[in-house]
Structures are given as C-alpha cells and as structure tokens.
Design an enzyme around this catalytic site. Structure first.
Site, PDB file in Angstrom:
ATOM      1  N   HIS A  65       0.845  -1.192   0.000  1.00  0.00           N
ATOM      2  CA  HIS A  65       0.000   0.000   0.000  1.00  0.00           C
ATOM      3  C   HIS A  65       0.876   1.235   0.000  1.00  0.00           C
ATOM      4  CE1 HIS A  65      -4.081  -1.729   1.573  1.00  0.00           C
ATOM      5  NE2 HIS A  65      -3.631  -2.343   0.499  1.00  0.00           N
TER       6      HIS A  65
ATOM      7  N   TYR B  72      -8.779   5.305   8.169  1.00  0.00           N
ATOM      8  CA  TYR B  72      -8.853   5.625   9.596  1.00  0.00           C
ATOM      9  C   TYR B  72      -9.858   6.770   9.721  1.00  0.00           C
ATOM     10  CZ  TYR B  72      -4.548   2.955  10.568  1.00  0.00           C
ATOM     11  OH  TYR B  72      -3.622   1.964  10.719  1.00  0.00           O
TER      12      TYR B  72
ATOM     13  N   LYS C 144       1.752  -0.849  15.123  1.00  0.00           N
ATOM     14  CA  LYS C 144       3.170  -0.956  15.477  1.00  0.00           C
ATOM     15  C   LYS C 144       3.581  -2.222  16.217  1.00  0.00           C
ATOM     16  CE  LYS C 144       4.791   2.588  13.681  1.00  0.00           C
ATOM     17  NZ  LYS C 144       5.546   2.337  12.486  1.00  0.00           N
TER      18      LYS C 144
ATOM     19  N   TYR D 151       4.684   5.954  10.533  1.00  0.00           N
ATOM     20  CA  TYR D 151       3.832   4.811  10.189  1.00  0.00           C
ATOM     21  C   TYR D 151       4.599   3.803   9.328  1.00  0.00           C
ATOM     22  CZ  TYR D 151      -0.619   2.457   9.124  1.00  0.00           C
ATOM     23  OH  TYR D 151      -1.643   1.540   9.033  1.00  0.00           O
TER      24      TYR D 151
ATOM     25  N   PRO E 163      -3.374  -0.521  19.136  1.00  0.00           N
ATOM     26  CA  PRO E 163      -3.147  -0.920  17.741  1.00  0.00           C
ATOM     27  C   PRO E 163      -3.316   0.178  16.697  1.00  0.00           C
ATOM     28  CG  PRO E 163      -5.196  -1.852  18.571  1.00  0.00           C
ATOM     29  CD  PRO E 163      -4.538  -1.186  19.721  1.00  0.00           C
TER      30      PRO E 163
END
Ligand code: RFL
Ligand code: PHB
Length: 395
Positions: free
Chosen positions: A72, A201, A298, A388, A294
C-alpha cells in the site's frame, strides 16, 4: 536439555529469533503454552512496515510475502464530509504491506520445520531460574506430562504481555510505565471484498472506525466501543450500521459493502513499557516488554525490530564472548520502543472520540484541527508517514 538460547514463546518474536539465531549458528529451544494451531490461527496484526518487510526478505522469509502481500502506498484519514490520502510512497519513498500476522506466523513455522527446530508446544508450568548467573535455565512440563529442564547461555522472554518472563524480573530491577484508555476496539473479519483500495482511519463523533483488509476477498474492520462492551450487544446489523455511519457510506458516492462476519472480538487498549529489557541473562523482546494500542499498527513491527537487534547481540555474546552488543541491547531497543509508543498514543488520541458518552467538545475541535493539519501540510503528512511506514530498525 542444553542449548545456547532458551526461547519462551513461539509468537512472531520467538520464532523469528530462533530463525535469525540459527542463521548465525546459534542453537535454541522454544517453549510455548498454546497449540501450534492456536498460535497460527490467532487474528491479530495486518500491516508490515517497510523495514519489517526488508528484514523478512533478507533472512529468506520474503517469498510468499512478495507473491501474496499487498503493498500500500499510504492510508486515508477522514472525518465527516472529508477523506484525504496520505501518500507515504510520494512523501518518503516507503510503503507498507498488507500481510496478516497469521501468514507471518505460518511462514516462520514452515521455516523452523525445515530447519528441524525443537519447539515444545502445549507446555505448562513454564518457569525461569538463575537469571543472575551465566547458566540460567527454564523448567516446564511438556504435552506428555514430562518435567523438563533447558540449560542455556541466555533466555529470551518472547512470551507476550501475560507470560512469565516479565514477571521474573524483580520489581526493584525494573521500571514500568502504563496508560490505559477509556475505550476498546470491536474487531471483525468479514468474507467480503474490501470497499477501499487502502486503509481508512475515520474520526467520527460516534467513535473511531477503521477499514482494513487481509486479501482481495477478506476485510477487517474495527469500531471504537466503550470498555466492558459485551459482544452480545452488537448484532451484525448494529456492527454494519455503525461502520457505515462512521466510515461515511454515501459520502461522495462511496459505499460500504457488508458481508458474512467470520470472527469477532473486543480488544482493550493499553500502552505499557518496561525498562530495562534485560535482567542478567534474560532478554525481553516484543509484547513481553511493551504494549502499544493498535491504532499505529506498530506492535508486530516493534517485536520484529527488537529481535533484529537481539539476534546479533546474543550471537556476539555466545559465539564471540563479546558482551558489548548484549549490554547495548536494551537502550537501543527502547529508543525505537518509545518513538512507537508516542506515535501509537498520538494516533490513538487524535482519532478516538467521546463516543456514546459525549466526550469533550474542546478535545474534538483540537482533534479535527490536528487532522486538517496532518492532511494538508507536507510537514505534517511527512511526520505521520515517517512514523507509520518509515522508521529504520536501528532508529
Ligand atoms: P505474542 O504474539 O503475544 O506471542 C507470545 C507467545 O508467548 C506465548 N506464551 C507463553 N509461552 C510459554 N510459556 C508461557 N507461560 C507463555 N505465556 C504466553 C503465547 O501463547 C504466545 O504464543 O507476542 P510477540 O511475539 O511479542 O508479538 C507481538 C504481536 O503479536 C503484537 O504486538 C501484535 O499482534 C499487535 N498488533 C498489531 N501489530 C502491528 O504491528 N500491526 C497491526 O496491524 C496490529 N494489529 C495487533 C493488531 C494486536 C491485536 N491484538 C489482538 C492484541 C490487532 C490486534 C487486534
Ligand atoms: C489490522 O488490519 O488488523 C490493523 C490494521 C491497522 C491498524 C490496526 C490493525 O492500525
């Protein structure tokens, strides 16, 4: 039994450690309380960072990941009326991979089988002894009821947040930090094609929601719910209605496609760090030493990063009698642990709202302001991207 390293726990940290040690000529024996089938079926993480993928490739574990994993370029962040893509590939030239922890676990299991690794599943009464000496040992009862003992040069505590390793470090020899959050996640797995190309998100006044996936046919979703939520209160319809509302079904023509739910659970959220990640000849790695909520994806990546540092440190200690890297392990690992602890806390507090309890309107305005900045400023988006997708193992 006698080996170089006794490894407690056959999750990703324990099995990857045994794999990396074996490549350096260091023997290990793994002890695990659960069955192999249970460990391999546990639905958990779904996202691998760039550095995790590079490490798995470099140690011969990248073939199926490269065939079946889905790279992604970024993630979507959204709030009511707006959805923005944060493109890690453009910002920092790094990607993340959709490849379930179940798949990583199976690849590790297959690689350890091929190498003839000794793993004792269904062990009970696992206990650690003589950690302050150079000859520590582990005792346990095996699946056939035999009392066994492993003498080793070192013990690796890879037994997650509830195992005996963390507890074996005396209180006076450790410092801990903890944060609990006033919400949990209700997670589902559904047999339906994802309704998005990359993860969404979503900030929403009803609570956070996340649209993730496992493959072209399997989707993974999470809904923020209050602590103590009973799954029985969440019918399939209530779950899909909640996801549709929070993820923005109907917004700019986007539609959420529901499907049969095959797995569901409620997960509490916690931040936890223990330091040092070592006590004498016991070295902790992964969830045994730290837990993150979560939201930043990570946990698994941190476990892999710990082990990437621990394997060469134990090799130097055992094969070259050089204690330097082992002495440096805890400080080196904790630098990345605290960065990821901060990032996971930041993502969590930016995206979770008061939910059904109302919440603080001041907090809600700050969250939306932060989201607008992160999605509209190159500096803001790059910070998120680096954390990220982009931290090097030795960060
Ligand atoms: P694990 O995987 O918990 O493995 C520890 C193993 O130790 C065993 N054990 C014992 N063995 C011997 N004796 C004893 N007395 C023992 N007690 C326990 C356990 O049975 C187990 O097999 O820890 P490890 O290896 O450190 O790996 C950590 C990761 O599993 C964890 O951080 C991630 O799953 C966290 N996480 C995520 N991480 C990510 O990087 N990306 C994600 O997208 C992500 N999503 C998630 C997650 C965790 C979740 N849950 C359920 C906690 C999503 C979820 C829902
Ligand atoms: C998942 O797919 O399970 C997942 C993805 C991203 C997260 C957490 C969990 O931040």
């Amino acid at each position: 039994m006698r080996t170089h390293v006794a490894i407690v726990g056959a999750g990703p940290a324990g099995l990857l450690l045994s794999h990396l040690l074996a490549q350096d000529g260091v023997d290990s024996i793994v002890v695990e309380t659960r069955t192999r089938a249970y460990v391999e079926a546990r639905i958990r993480a779904g996202i691998l960072e760039n550095s995790t993928v590079e490490l798995l490739r470099s140690c011969g574990l990248g073939d199926r990941l490269d065939r079946e994993g889905d790279p992604h370029r970024g993630i979507y962040l959204q709030w009511p009326g707006e959805r923005h893509h944060v493109n890690f590939a453009d910002l920092i030239d790094r990607k993340v991979w959709i490849y379930g922890q179940t798949e990583v676990q199976r690849d590790l299991g297959a690689a350890r089988d091929a190498a003839g690794q000794q793993i004792h599943y269904e062990a009970t009464d696992v206990a650690l002894h003589d950690l302050g000496t150079e000859q520590p040992h582990v005792t346990f009862t095996d699946a056939d009821g035999r009392a066994l003992r492993i003498d080793a040069d070192a013990i690796a505590g890879c037994d997650g947040s509830f195992g005996p390793s963390r507890a074996a470090v005396p209180d006076l020899a450790k410092q801990t930090w903890e944060r609990t959050y006033p919400y949990s996640w209700l997670g589902i797995l559904a047999d339906v094609a994802p309704s998005t190309d990359e993860l969404i998100y979503a900030w929403h006044p009803d609570g956070f929601a996340l649209h993730s996936m496992r493959s072209a046919r399997v989707s993974r979703f999470y809904l923020q719910v209050p602590n103590g939520t009973d799954l029985a209160d969440w019918s399939d319809d209530r779950i899909w209605d909640g996801l549709a509302a929070r993820l923005g079904h109907g917004q700019d023509g986007w539609a959420l496609t529901p499907g049969p739910i095959t797995d569901r659970s409620v997960l509490p959220m916690r931040s936890f760090v223990m330091a040092p990640m070592r006590h004498g000849r016991l070295f902790l790695a992964g969830d045994a030493a730290h837990i993150v909520p979560p939201t930043g994806a990570k946990g698994l990546n941190l476990a892999v990063a710990d082990v990437a540092l621990l394997a060469p440190a134990l090799t130097a200690l055992i094969r070259k009698k050089d204690p330097g890297p082992a002495d440096a392990y805890s400080d080196a690992a904790l630098r990345r642990v605290w960065r990821c602890t901060h990032f996971s806390w930041w993502m969590t507090t930016m995206l979770h709202t008061g939910g059904a309890d109302g919440g603080d309107p001041f907090d809600a305005e700050l969250q939306q302001s932060q989201l607008r900045w992160v999605t509209s400023s190159t500096a803001g988006a790059t910070g998120l991207a680096e954390n990220y997708a982009g931290l090097p193992i030795e960060f």
